[in-house]
Write a protein that holds these residues in place. Structure first.
Motif, PDB file in Angstrom:
ATOM      1  N   PRO A 135       0.839  -1.368   0.091  1.00 38.78           N
ATOM      2  CA  PRO A 135      -0.094  -0.153   0.127  1.00 38.78           C
ATOM      3  C   PRO A 135       0.839   1.252   0.031  1.00 38.78           C
ATOM      4  O   PRO A 135       0.248   2.320  -0.123  1.00 38.78           O
ATOM      5  CB  PRO A 135      -0.801  -0.171   1.338  1.00 38.78           C
ATOM      6  CG  PRO A 135       0.289  -0.816   2.289  1.00 38.78           C
ATOM      7  CD  PRO A 135       0.993  -1.772   1.479  1.00 38.78           C
ATOM      8  N   SER A 136       2.112   1.178   0.071  1.00 40.64           N
ATOM      9  CA  SER A 136       3.020   2.488   0.000  1.00 40.64           C
ATOM     10  C   SER A 136       4.191   2.835  -0.609  1.00 40.64           C
ATOM     11  O   SER A 136       5.046   3.510  -0.338  1.00 40.64           O
ATOM     12  CB  SER A 136       3.359   2.332   1.638  1.00 40.64           C
ATOM     13  OG  SER A 136       4.244   1.393   1.875  1.00 40.64           O
ATOM     14  N   GLY A 137       4.282   1.761  -1.621  1.00 44.32           N
ATOM     15  CA  GLY A 137       5.174   2.303  -2.630  1.00 44.32           C
ATOM     16  C   GLY A 137       6.664   1.773  -2.580  1.00 44.32           C
ATOM     17  O   GLY A 137       7.728   2.222  -3.263  1.00 44.32           O
ATOM     18  N   ASN A 138       6.758   0.877  -1.482  1.00 38.82           N
ATOM     19  CA  ASN A 138       8.066   0.144  -1.366  1.00 38.82           C
ATOM     20  C   ASN A 138       9.270   1.202  -1.367  1.00 38.82           C
ATOM     21  O   ASN A 138      10.320   1.092  -1.651  1.00 38.82           O
ATOM     22  CB  ASN A 138       8.376  -0.901  -2.376  1.00 38.82           C
ATOM     23  CG  ASN A 138       9.549  -1.689  -1.910  1.00 38.82           C
ATOM     24  OD1 ASN A 138       9.788  -2.145  -0.836  1.00 38.82           O
ATOM     25  ND2 ASN A 138      10.343  -2.298  -3.183  1.00 38.82           N
ATOM     26  N   SER A 139       8.981   2.241  -0.332  1.00 45.40           N
ATOM     27  CA  SER A 139       9.939   3.299  -0.374  1.00 45.40           C
ATOM     28  C   SER A 139      10.965   3.201   0.980  1.00 45.40           C
ATOM     29  O   SER A 139      11.864   4.079   1.253  1.00 45.40           O
ATOM     30  CB  SER A 139       9.429   4.648  -0.281  1.00 45.40           C
ATOM     31  OG  SER A 139       8.354   4.890   0.579  1.00 45.40           O
ATOM     32  N   GLY A 140      10.698   2.018   1.593  1.00 43.77           N
ATOM     33  CA  GLY A 140      11.887   1.643   2.629  1.00 43.77           C
ATOM     34  C   GLY A 140      11.685   2.586   3.833  1.00 43.77           C
ATOM     35  O   GLY A 140      10.798   3.000   4.370  1.00 43.77           O
ATOM     36  N   THR A 141      12.954   2.460   4.376  1.00 47.43           N
ATOM     37  CA  THR A 141      13.065   2.941   5.945  1.00 47.43           C
ATOM     38  C   THR A 141      12.767   4.379   5.981  1.00 47.43           C
ATOM     39  O   THR A 141      12.931   5.277   5.064  1.00 47.43           O
ATOM     40  CB  THR A 141      14.495   2.628   6.391  1.00 47.43           C
ATOM     41  OG1 THR A 141      14.824   1.464   6.330  1.00 47.43           O
ATOM     42  CG2 THR A 141      14.574   3.070   7.880  1.00 47.43           C
ATOM     43  N   LYS A 142      11.929   4.718   7.117  1.00 42.42           N
ATOM     44  CA  LYS A 142      11.843   5.896   7.516  1.00 42.42           C
ATOM     45  C   LYS A 142      12.967   6.667   8.220  1.00 42.42           C
ATOM     46  O   LYS A 142      13.539   6.154   8.864  1.00 42.42           O
ATOM     47  CB  LYS A 142      10.733   6.594   8.192  1.00 42.42           C
ATOM     48  CG  LYS A 142       9.177   5.620   7.767  1.00 42.42           C
ATOM     49  CD  LYS A 142       8.346   5.703   9.015  1.00 42.42           C
ATOM     50  CE  LYS A 142       7.078   4.851   8.664  1.00 42.42           C
ATOM     51  NZ  LYS A 142       7.007   3.718   9.481  1.00 42.42           N
TER      52      LYS A 142
END
Length: 156
Positions: A135-142
């Protein structure tokens, strides 16, 4: 429009692993939408053939706190009041493009008003959003977070 004080601003701070990240994301309400202006310093800066592109989203949570595994776990998921699939969440923003650790971006959107996002969080992720993965674009660690506060609170 930029000659006035923004209606809200998020002061960004990096995680323990990225303490050099700092900056601000300002929100200006316009008649037909919101102008968002981000100015970020201290982003990871790879030298050779690195993309230096970072996922950038408004999250639904109201706190930049977390735990050992996720320093900003309480930022929650992407802000998505209409239940849209990614990348049509109200909180899905264009990525930040780092330039030797610095990023500047101005973006206009009609997906939310400033009032709707005050109190929520802005997150910078370690990887670029792929604009596909649910659901979140696989954008990794915050890697950085800031809470969106009304301008009146910021200038006391």
């Amino acid at each position: 429009m930029l000659r006035r004080v923004p209606e809200a601003r998020a002061i960004m701070a990096g995680s323990h692993d990225h303490p050099d990240i700092h900056g601000a994301v300002s929100f200006y309400q316009a008649v037909d939408g919101v102008l968002l202006v981000a100015q970020i310093h201290g982003l990871p800066a790879e030298e050779t053939c690195a993309s230096n592109v970072f996922g950038f989203h408004i999250h639904e949570g109201t706190s930049c706190t977390g735990n050992d595994e996720d320093p900003f776990a309480n930022a929650g998921g992407h802000y998505n009041p209409r239940g849209c699939p990614h990348p049509a969440h109200a909180g899905d923003l264009p990525p930040l493009f780092g330039n030797r650790g610095y990023a500047f971006m101005a973006f206009f959107t009609d997906r939310f008003t400033v009032k709707e996002v005050v109190g929520r969080t802005v997150i910078i992720h370690a990887s670029p959003d792929d604009f596909t993965t649910q659901p979140s674009g696989n954008s990794g660690t915050k890697i950085a977070c800031g809470r969106i506060l009304p301008a009146g609170i910021l200038y006391h």
